[in-house]
Structure formats: structure tokens, C-alpha cells
Design a protein around this motif. Structure first.
Motif, short mmCIF file in Angstrom:
data_model
loop_
_atom_site.label_atom_id
_atom_site.label_comp_id
_atom_site.label_asym_id
_atom_site.label_seq_id
_atom_site.Cartn_x
_atom_site.Cartn_y
_atom_site.Cartn_z
N ALA A 1 38.14 70.42 2.16
CA ALA A 1 37.11 71.26 1.72
C ALA A 1 36.13 71.56 2.72
N LEU A 2 35.92 70.80 3.75
CA LEU A 2 34.78 70.78 4.62
C LEU A 2 35.51 71.55 6.14
N LEU A 3 36.70 71.56 6.30
CA LEU A 3 37.09 72.00 7.46
C LEU A 3 37.55 73.32 7.61
N PRO A 4 37.49 73.99 8.69
CA PRO A 4 38.35 75.46 8.79
C PRO A 4 39.17 75.66 8.23
N LYS A 5 39.65 76.85 7.66
CA LYS A 5 40.66 77.06 6.70
C LYS A 5 41.88 77.07 7.56
N GLY A 6 42.04 77.66 8.85
CA GLY A 6 43.34 77.81 9.42
C GLY A 6 44.15 76.35 9.66
N ARG A 7 45.37 76.65 9.86
CA ARG A 7 46.23 75.36 10.13
C ARG A 7 47.15 75.90 11.53
N PRO A 8 47.50 75.08 12.29
CA PRO A 8 46.97 73.76 12.51
C PRO A 8 45.77 73.73 13.06
N LEU A 9 44.95 72.34 13.02
CA LEU A 9 43.83 72.28 13.62
C LEU A 9 44.09 71.02 14.42
N ALA A 10 43.33 71.31 15.68
CA ALA A 10 43.43 69.86 16.40
C ALA A 10 41.94 69.16 16.32
N GLY A 11 42.24 67.99 15.98
CA GLY A 11 41.18 66.98 15.45
C GLY A 11 40.98 65.81 16.29
N LEU A 12 39.73 65.36 16.17
CA LEU A 12 39.28 64.11 16.88
C LEU A 12 39.02 63.33 15.82
N LEU B 1 18.63 59.26 7.12
CA LEU B 1 19.13 60.50 7.39
C LEU B 1 18.51 61.72 8.10
N HIS B 2 17.22 61.77 7.82
CA HIS B 2 16.49 62.84 8.84
C HIS B 2 16.60 62.61 10.13
N GLU B 3 16.67 61.34 10.72
CA GLU B 3 17.00 61.07 12.16
C GLU B 3 18.23 61.53 12.49
N VAL B 4 19.42 61.06 11.80
CA VAL B 4 20.43 61.74 12.12
C VAL B 4 20.69 63.29 12.29
N ILE B 5 20.26 63.93 11.32
CA ILE B 5 20.24 65.34 11.27
C ILE B 5 19.29 65.78 12.43
N ALA C 1 21.45 68.95 19.42
CA ALA C 1 22.50 69.17 20.12
C ALA C 1 23.36 70.11 20.11
N GLY C 2 23.04 71.10 19.29
CA GLY C 2 23.85 72.41 19.12
C GLY C 2 24.75 72.46 17.75
N TRP C 3 24.41 71.65 16.78
CA TRP C 3 24.99 71.47 15.43
C TRP C 3 23.96 72.25 14.42
N ARG C 4 24.35 72.63 13.42
CA ARG C 4 23.94 73.01 12.44
C ARG C 4 24.45 72.44 11.20
N VAL C 5 23.49 71.94 10.20
CA VAL C 5 23.96 71.20 9.00
C VAL C 5 24.87 72.17 7.89
N ARG C 6 25.87 71.83 7.46
CA ARG C 6 26.68 72.59 6.49
C ARG C 6 26.41 71.89 5.19
N PRO D 1 31.01 54.30 -3.90
CA PRO D 1 30.28 55.48 -3.63
C PRO D 1 29.76 55.81 -2.02
N ALA D 2 29.98 56.99 -1.47
CA ALA D 2 29.82 57.26 -0.40
C ALA D 2 29.20 58.37 -0.10
N THR D 3 28.71 58.93 0.94
CA THR D 3 28.11 60.27 1.48
C THR D 3 28.97 60.80 2.63
N LEU D 4 29.02 62.40 2.52
CA LEU D 4 29.63 63.13 3.79
C LEU D 4 28.70 64.00 4.21
N LEU D 5 28.44 63.91 5.39
CA LEU D 5 27.55 64.93 5.90
C LEU D 5 28.20 65.65 7.03
N SER D 6 28.23 66.88 6.80
CA SER D 6 28.94 67.83 7.77
C SER D 6 28.13 68.85 8.64
N PHE D 7 28.55 69.33 9.71
CA PHE D 7 27.91 69.93 10.58
C PHE D 7 28.61 70.97 11.25
#
Length: 252
Positions: A34-45, A169-173, A179-184, A243-249
Motif C-alpha cells: 500500500a506504501l510502495l510505487p505501483k509499478g512492478r518489478p521494483l528494485a528494493g533495498l 518522531l519529530h527528530e526523525v522527520i 535530506a531530500g525526503w518528504r513525509v507521505r 502494535p507497530a508504526t510505519l513511517l513512509s517518505f
């Protein structure tokens, strides 16, 4: 924070202590999808890939994955268990990712961000490795946003000691947006039950969670005594979902 040395600690038991059931992995892959780009295949790290818990399933779902792991021993375990042809493991770290610029469509950091020593450098290096428009998914604790983990309540000062291992959380964001990222997105995720209380206790005895390196011997002994008494009341009941949290950029 005391650093876990995975070349001398945990590497022998980590895969067993932190193994995921098929149901758990399916839930994680659904959340990532649900968080990744829609195209497939994707090259991941998979940055901080450890013993390879996630990389094979990521590759099966989305495309080729490169696991980046600084620990020689953890990489050895991952390589010994590797069965997916589209997974490779390289020596490296979040601050030094040995892949070409803009070569990845996404990166994940799953319970590894708190181990990173130079976080601003790592955020920049991730931005270099991931193409513009690519994604970054972080699963981590945050000192001011800690989820309730059922077994930690049995250890003296368990919640407090766990919280100090993680930046707020605010420090991570701020680190990533500088560094060139935006919060999604930022939101909760519930990892399905790993099995029974008895099974979870057996895994916890392997002490493959970072927090065990920060308890005193007395706190550890007291915690396991309390936990064993609690589990003995209904050992075959399913342990709670975690429980966990997911932060995406998104890479700008």
C-alpha cells in the motif's frame, strides 16, 4: 546508547528468535504494498537486513532486493538461508550503501534505524541511493510514540528503558526532510499474533530484542520470573498482536 555487536551477540539465535509466521509476513507485505510505487518489478533495498527476515518475501512480492548489512555474522546467516534468486546481501550500512546513485525504487529500514550512528549522513545516503519519486519505509519505535508491548510490562522499568533507545518522531522527520525526503504517511500497524504465550516466552528467552542488552542482570532475572508466572496461567492462549508504526517518505 550501548551498541549491539551482532558479530558477537544474537546472530546465532536471531533468525529463530525473530522468525515471522506466514500470516505475519503476509500482513507486512500487504502493508508495504500500500506504501510502495505501483509499478512492478521494483528494485528494493533492505537496509539493516540482518539474517534476511524480509528480503526474500520482498523480492517475491515486488522484485529484486539488495540487503545491506554491516554485521559479517548476520550476513553469513542470511546467505546460508537465502533461497530467492533475486536477493543479494552486501556489506554496508545506512551511512554507506554500496549501490549506484538512484538505482533503487524503494528502501526499507525495519527495526534498524535506532542502530544507525550518523543519522543525518544515513538520510542523505538513502536519498542518494533511491531515485526521485522513490519511497522509504521505516518501522521503528519513537521515544515519544512508543507502542504497548505486552511482555515489557513484566520487566522493571521496561517501558522507560525501551523508550530511551529511540529518538522522538519529530527528530526523525526533521532528519529526513532536511535530506531530500518528504513525509507521505505515518500510522499504526498491528503484527498478527506470533503464536501462543508459551511459544513467545521460548523466543524471548533467546534475548534477541535490543532492550535485553540494556537491562541489568537483576532486572532480566526479575522480568523473566514475572513473565513465566504470567504465562503459566494460560500458556496455550494466543499471545497478543504486536502494535507497530510505519513511517513512509517519498524522495523529492
Amino acid at each position: 546508547m550501548r551498541r549491539t555487536n551482532y558479530d558477537t551477540e544474537q546472530y546465532q539465535d536471531y533468525a529463530r528468535g525473530r522468525a515471522l509466521t506466514e500470516e505475519q509476513m503476509g500482513a507486512w507485505i500487504g502493508a508495504f504494498s500500500a506504501l510502495l510505487p505501483k509499478g512492478r518489478p521494483l528494485a528494493g533495498l533492505d537496509v539493516g537486513s540482518g539474517t534476511g527476515r524480509f528480503a526474500p518475501s520482498l523480492a517475491a512480492a515486488f522484485g529484486p532486493v539488495t540487503g545491506i548489512e554491516p554485521s559479517v555474522r548476520m550476513r553469513e546467516v542470511a546467505l546460508s538461508q537465502s533461497q530467492h534468486p533475486d536477493v543479494r546481501y552486501l556489506a554496508g550500512s545506512a551511512e554507506d550503501i554500496p549501490v549506484p546513485t538512484a538505482s533503487a525504487d524503494y528502501a526499507v529500514m525495519l527495526l534498524s534505524w535506532h542502530h544507525v550512528q550518523d543519522k543525518p549522513k544515513a538520510a542523505r545516503e538513502l536519498a542518494r541511493a533511491v531515485r526521485p519519486g522513490g519511497r522509504l519505509i521505516i518501522r521503528s519505535g519513537y521515544g515519544d510514540q512508543m507502542p504497548w508491548i505486552w511482555w515489557l510490562e513484566h520487566f522493571p522499568n521496561g517501558f522507560e528503558k525501551d523508550a530511551v533507545l529511540f529518538p522522538p518522531l519529530h527528530e526523525v522527520i526533521e532528519t529526513f526532510t532536511s535530506a531530500g525526503w518528504r513525509v507521505r504517511t505515518f500510522g499504526p500497524f498491528s503484527e498478527p499474533s506470533p503464536g501462543t504465550y508459551r511459544e513467545m516466552l521460548d523466543r524471548l528467552r533467546l534475548r534477541t530484542h535490543t532492550i535485553f542488552g540494556h537491562f541489568t542482570p537483576e532486572e532480566t532475572a526479575t522480568g523473566f520470573e514475572r513473565l513465566e508466572r504470567a504465562v503459566a496461567a494460560d500458556p496455550d492462549a494466543p499471545a497478543p498482536a504486536e502494535p507497530a508504526t510505519l513511517l513512509s517518505f517519498e524522495r523529492r
